[in-house]
Design an enzyme around this catalytic site. Sequence first.
Site, mmCIF file in Angstrom:
data_model
loop_
_atom_site.group_PDB
_atom_site.id
_atom_site.type_symbol
_atom_site.label_atom_id
_atom_site.label_comp_id
_atom_site.label_asym_id
_atom_site.label_seq_id
_atom_site.Cartn_x
_atom_site.Cartn_y
_atom_site.Cartn_z
ATOM 1 C CE LYS A 307 -3.674 -2.259 2.662
ATOM 2 N NZ LYS A 307 -4.756 -2.242 1.660
ATOM 3 N NE ARG A 384 -10.234 -10.543 -2.635
ATOM 4 C CZ ARG A 384 -10.468 -9.638 -3.595
ATOM 5 N NH1 ARG A 384 -10.596 -10.018 -4.847
ATOM 6 N NH2 ARG A 384 -10.577 -8.365 -3.294
#
Length: 526
Positions: A307, A384
Amino acid sequence: MAHSVALATLGLTKPNQIQRPKISIAAREVDLLEWKGDILAVGVTEKDMVRDKNSMFQNFILQKLDSKLGGLLSEASSEEDFSGKSGQSVVLRLPGLGFKRIGLVGLGSAGSSTVAYRTLGETIAASVKSAQASSVAVALASAEGLSVESKLSAASAMATGIVLGTFEDNRFKLEPKTPTLKSVEILGLGTGPEIEKKLKYAEVVSSGAIFGKELVNAPANVLTPGVLAEEVKKIASLYSDVLTATILDVEQCKELKMGCFLGVAAASENPSYFIHLCYKPTSGSVKTKLALLGKGITFDSGGYNLKVGANSSIELMKKDMAGAAVVFGAAKALGQIKPAGVEVHFIVPACENMISGTGMRPGDILTASNGKRVEVTDTDAEGRLVLADALVYACKLGVEKIVDLATLTGACITALGQSVAGVFTPSEDLAKEVFEAADVGGEKFWRMPLEESYWETMKSSVADMINAGSLDGDAITASLFMKQFVDEEVEWLHIDMGGPVWDYKKNIATGFGITTMVEWVLKHSS
């Protein structure tokens, strides 16, 4: 929290041991002008603020108060352009009366929803903190128009809003403020065992929400996966008659072939844990088995897909375990409520998503515990992956329904903003259940499409699937990815809640989702 967060070593930071005063919540029938305390707050709708040709209130309660105050309420509300809209308030300091301050607080145009009453409580809380009040009473200007059930719901929602709104997390300040609020009284909405039961319920659910807020607020150098596991053990110990904790370490997860979870966990030096808390009623038969799953990434760097940039919000990535906080906050509340006839499994894969020579790389192929193989196209789509193994684990427990909660995608925040969570499910019945629970809990959700044709974009040339495709429709494809790990006979619903779990103005956790999940479980109680 009734107990302190355990200590991690990085930075030598220890959370302060804060003794929070217990807030007494009670209902009374008393003339508003006779009440004695710090703040008398009156909830008003826009209709209540309608005036006659002489600019006097038409609402009886407001007429009575304004007359006693010599027209000050009417004058102040006009000067401050107060119209009763949700979130508005006007507060006056009054010498010589039983109460030190009186406030009008807006409910909006209708004021009949749980959301409106909870927002009213939060608005009152801001005035309580500003005035450093120790006692507050709340009344509604038009209570006589409400049914008995509506009065009970309003009382509970207002009390919840006040308790959560006055909570301040001072554990990491050198000189923490001592909370001042000690009592909340609900006036004019009835008395007796039914409303007292409702207010006790609000108190219990608020304790779960505060626990959840503290978990999310805690920095990643304090709340490691191991510390989160210790917190869950403490919850199980507090309510050992109904809760049991199973904590799986990395070796045990290897035995269960949780390759997706272990792939995400591989880069971190802090040990990872797969946490399973189980609720079983003390007596009677179990008619329904449910599972609540939460994403438990205690810090998300993004991995090799790091990020970066001003908009990456990497400094907020301690909140990537907010799904876990909802699950365990709900568990704490349910451990006190002890619903009959329902068994609940609270499941959290807890780890960090970091960077190291042992870490998961873009292009790696992971094998999930159901044997399906996933090509990692984005290490920052890790939520996920860990939930994939958690879904397989939950299905093997024989549960009938699963709800998973995660700060999963930025796409859902872009679509719904910071106040609303997205709901994805192929089950109409389960969607109805969760939305009914949300209405009672006073939280905002929106049904999103689960467009099956988008799955074509998630196919891999070298594995069964990729973990992330185009950013277009990312919240949908993320949901479709997780659907691959749910047995067909199990009803499943996914909640993407990256927006509402965090107050971006105050820079603190909100506790979002806990009241709704508690309500959903209770709907299945016999």
